[in-house]
Write a protein that holds these residues in place. Structure first.
Motif, PDB file in Angstrom:
ATOM      1  N   ALA A   1      -7.271   8.373  -9.977  1.00 57.12           N
ATOM      2  CA  ALA A   1      -8.289   7.429  -9.512  1.00 57.12           C
ATOM      3  C   ALA A   1      -7.881   5.970  -9.722  1.00 57.12           C
ATOM      4  O   ALA A   1      -8.148   5.110  -8.875  1.00 57.12           O
ATOM      5  N   ASN A   2      -7.247   5.658 -10.834  1.00 59.34           N
ATOM      6  CA  ASN A   2      -6.910   4.268 -11.138  1.00 59.34           C
ATOM      7  C   ASN A   2      -5.668   3.781 -10.399  1.00 59.34           C
ATOM      8  O   ASN A   2      -5.406   2.566 -10.392  1.00 59.34           O
ATOM      9  N   ASP A   3      -4.920   4.690  -9.791  1.00 60.14           N
ATOM     10  CA  ASP A   3      -3.631   4.304  -9.214  1.00 60.14           C
ATOM     11  C   ASP A   3      -3.493   4.611  -7.730  1.00 60.14           C
ATOM     12  O   ASP A   3      -2.499   4.223  -7.113  1.00 60.14           O
ATOM     13  N   VAL A   4      -4.477   5.267  -7.149  1.00 61.43           N
ATOM     14  CA  VAL A   4      -4.323   5.688  -5.755  1.00 61.43           C
ATOM     15  C   VAL A   4      -4.267   4.495  -4.803  1.00 61.43           C
ATOM     16  O   VAL A   4      -3.599   4.549  -3.765  1.00 61.43           O
ATOM     17  N   ASP A   5      -4.928   3.390  -5.149  1.00 60.93           N
ATOM     18  CA  ASP A   5      -4.885   2.209  -4.278  1.00 60.93           C
ATOM     19  C   ASP A   5      -3.468   1.631  -4.196  1.00 60.93           C
ATOM     20  O   ASP A   5      -3.047   1.148  -3.140  1.00 60.93           O
ATOM     21  N   VAL A   6      -2.753   1.659  -5.316  1.00 64.99           N
ATOM     22  CA  VAL A   6      -1.369   1.180  -5.325  1.00 64.99           C
ATOM     23  C   VAL A   6      -0.515   2.028  -4.388  1.00 64.99           C
ATOM     24  O   VAL A   6       0.292   1.516  -3.607  1.00 64.99           O
ATOM     25  N   LEU A   7      -0.722   3.320  -4.441  1.00 62.73           N
ATOM     26  CA  LEU A   7       0.052   4.229  -3.595  1.00 62.73           C
ATOM     27  C   LEU A   7      -0.302   4.033  -2.125  1.00 62.73           C
ATOM     28  O   LEU A   7       0.580   4.024  -1.258  1.00 62.73           O
ATOM     29  N   ASN A   8      -1.567   3.848  -1.821  1.00 71.71           N
ATOM     30  CA  ASN A   8      -1.966   3.617  -0.429  1.00 71.71           C
ATOM     31  C   ASN A   8      -1.351   2.339   0.118  1.00 71.71           C
ATOM     32  O   ASN A   8      -0.911   2.296   1.276  1.00 71.71           O
ATOM     33  N   HIS A   9      -1.332   1.290  -0.693  1.00 66.59           N
ATOM     34  CA  HIS A   9      -0.693   0.044  -0.258  1.00 66.59           C
ATOM     35  C   HIS A   9       0.794   0.256  -0.007  1.00 66.59           C
ATOM     36  O   HIS A   9       1.354  -0.258   0.974  1.00 66.59           O
ATOM     37  N   SER A  10       1.433   1.029  -0.871  1.00 65.86           N
ATOM     38  CA  SER A  10       2.865   1.300  -0.704  1.00 65.86           C
ATOM     39  C   SER A  10       3.128   2.102   0.561  1.00 65.86           C
ATOM     40  O   SER A  10       4.150   1.895   1.237  1.00 65.86           O
ATOM     41  N   LEU A  11       2.225   2.998   0.914  1.00 67.36           N
ATOM     42  CA  LEU A  11       2.393   3.780   2.136  1.00 67.36           C
ATOM     43  C   LEU A  11       2.217   2.902   3.376  1.00 67.36           C
ATOM     44  O   LEU A  11       2.847   3.137   4.405  1.00 67.36           O
ATOM     45  N   GLU A  12       1.366   1.888   3.272  1.00 68.74           N
ATOM     46  CA  GLU A  12       1.245   0.918   4.367  1.00 68.74           C
ATOM     47  C   GLU A  12       2.577   0.202   4.583  1.00 68.74           C
ATOM     48  O   GLU A  12       3.023   0.012   5.728  1.00 68.74           O
ATOM     49  N   GLU A  13       3.218  -0.184   3.485  1.00 71.17           N
ATOM     50  CA  GLU A  13       4.503  -0.871   3.588  1.00 71.17           C
ATOM     51  C   GLU A  13       5.576   0.062   4.152  1.00 71.17           C
ATOM     52  O   GLU A  13       6.424  -0.362   4.950  1.00 71.17           O
ATOM     53  N   LEU A  14       5.554   1.320   3.728  1.00 75.74           N
ATOM     54  CA  LEU A  14       6.497   2.295   4.269  1.00 75.74           C
ATOM     55  C   LEU A  14       6.323   2.416   5.775  1.00 75.74           C
ATOM     56  O   LEU A  14       7.304   2.399   6.536  1.00 75.74           O
ATOM     57  N   HIS A  15       5.085   2.529   6.216  1.00 75.93           N
ATOM     58  CA  HIS A  15       4.823   2.644   7.655  1.00 75.93           C
ATOM     59  C   HIS A  15       5.310   1.425   8.412  1.00 75.93           C
ATOM     60  O   HIS A  15       5.946   1.542   9.469  1.00 75.93           O
ATOM     61  N   ASN A  16       5.038   0.252   7.875  1.00 70.41           N
ATOM     62  CA  ASN A  16       5.451  -0.981   8.550  1.00 70.41           C
ATOM     63  C   ASN A  16       6.966  -1.064   8.691  1.00 70.41           C
ATOM     64  O   ASN A  16       7.486  -1.461   9.748  1.00 70.41           O
ATOM     65  N   GLU A  17       7.688  -0.696   7.638  1.00 70.05           N
ATOM     66  CA  GLU A  17       9.141  -0.813   7.687  1.00 70.05           C
ATOM     67  C   GLU A  17       9.767   0.188   8.646  1.00 70.05           C
ATOM     68  O   GLU A  17      10.667  -0.150   9.403  1.00 70.05           O
ATOM     69  N   ILE A  18       9.290   1.415   8.616  1.00 70.14           N
ATOM     70  CA  ILE A  18       9.926   2.456   9.423  1.00 70.14           C
ATOM     71  C   ILE A  18       9.474   2.390  10.880  1.00 70.14           C
ATOM     72  O   ILE A  18      10.282   2.566  11.799  1.00 70.14           O
TER      73      ILE A  18
END
Length: 220
Positions: free
Chosen positions: A17-34
């Motif tokens: 619960a405390n860390d899922v937002d960090v992971l979601n933001h990182s997945l946004e960056e992954l999507h943008n780069e690829i």
């Protein structure tokens, strides 16, 4: 066309619960780069599976340039590894067949697995054995953060394993580096396919990841 499928299995249990937002933001960056790199997007496909008490395919296997965003992860429930592996196996069998039917040459799938805890289902190893005994057994790179046990993460991985460093490293920092490592692996592997015309895949997975300790898979 040669296609390398990547699957991301992410722990969505309540402890995230405390860390899922960090992971979601990182997945946004992954999507943008690829998605903005035609060479990488053409050669790879990406799927996201979230698991807690159950497992759900949040993003079916897709060319990231064809979707607007990666669905967000949430947190709640227990930590069923078995449901994650059963879902992954079903996806791989269906996806590989579909890609081949479209005329693609498909490389062995790659699965990145991330958990912050201990599996709550005692029989998860049976589902794992069915996955790894299958014709399309993926190369599994496993990451453990938080309360995850090194021995369990090593048991999940069949290619490479990493455990969060405990001294002065937060789960948020570790998750950010995990996502960066995943992105590098997708990008560099796609470049490898393009460079040699697809004749010999060189899966480009980090040997070392910041904020993680590399776990030996050779220890008994």
């Amino acid at each position: 066309m040669q296609i390398l499928p990547f699957y991301l299995l992410c722990d969505e249990s309540g402890s995230m619960a405390n860390d899922v937002d960090v992971l979601n933001h990182s997945l946004e960056e992954l999507h943008n780069e690829i998605s903005t790199n035609p060479t990488v997007a053409d050669k790879t496909r990406f799927s996201l599976i979230g698991f807690s008490t159950d497992a759900q395919v949040l993003q079916p296997l897709a060319d990231l340039s064809d979707i607007d965003e990666v669905p967000a992860l949430s947190a709640g429930g227990l930590t069923s590894f078995g449901n994650a592996f059963r879902t992954l196996l079903r996806c791989i069998e269906t996806d590989v067949a579909a890609l081949k039917a479209e005329g693609h040459e498909v490389y062995r799938p790659v699965a990145f697995f991330m958990s912050d805890g201990i599996p709550t289902d005692d029989d998860w190893t049976q589902a794992y054995q069915e996955l790894t005994a299958s014709r399309y057994c993926p190369k599994i790179i496993a990451f453990g953060i938080g309360d995850a046990e090194e021995s369990t993460i090593a048991q999940v991985a069949n290619f490479r394993a990493f455990i969060q460093k405990r001294d002065g490293v937060s789960a948020a920092k570790a998750l950010s580096e995990f996502a960066k490592s995943l992105t590098r692996s997708i990008v560099n592997s796609a470049i490898s396919i393009s460079a040699d015309g697809g004749s010999d895949l060189k899966l480009a997975v980090d040997d070392n990841v910041p904020n993680f300790t590399t776990v030996s898979l050779d220890k008994l």
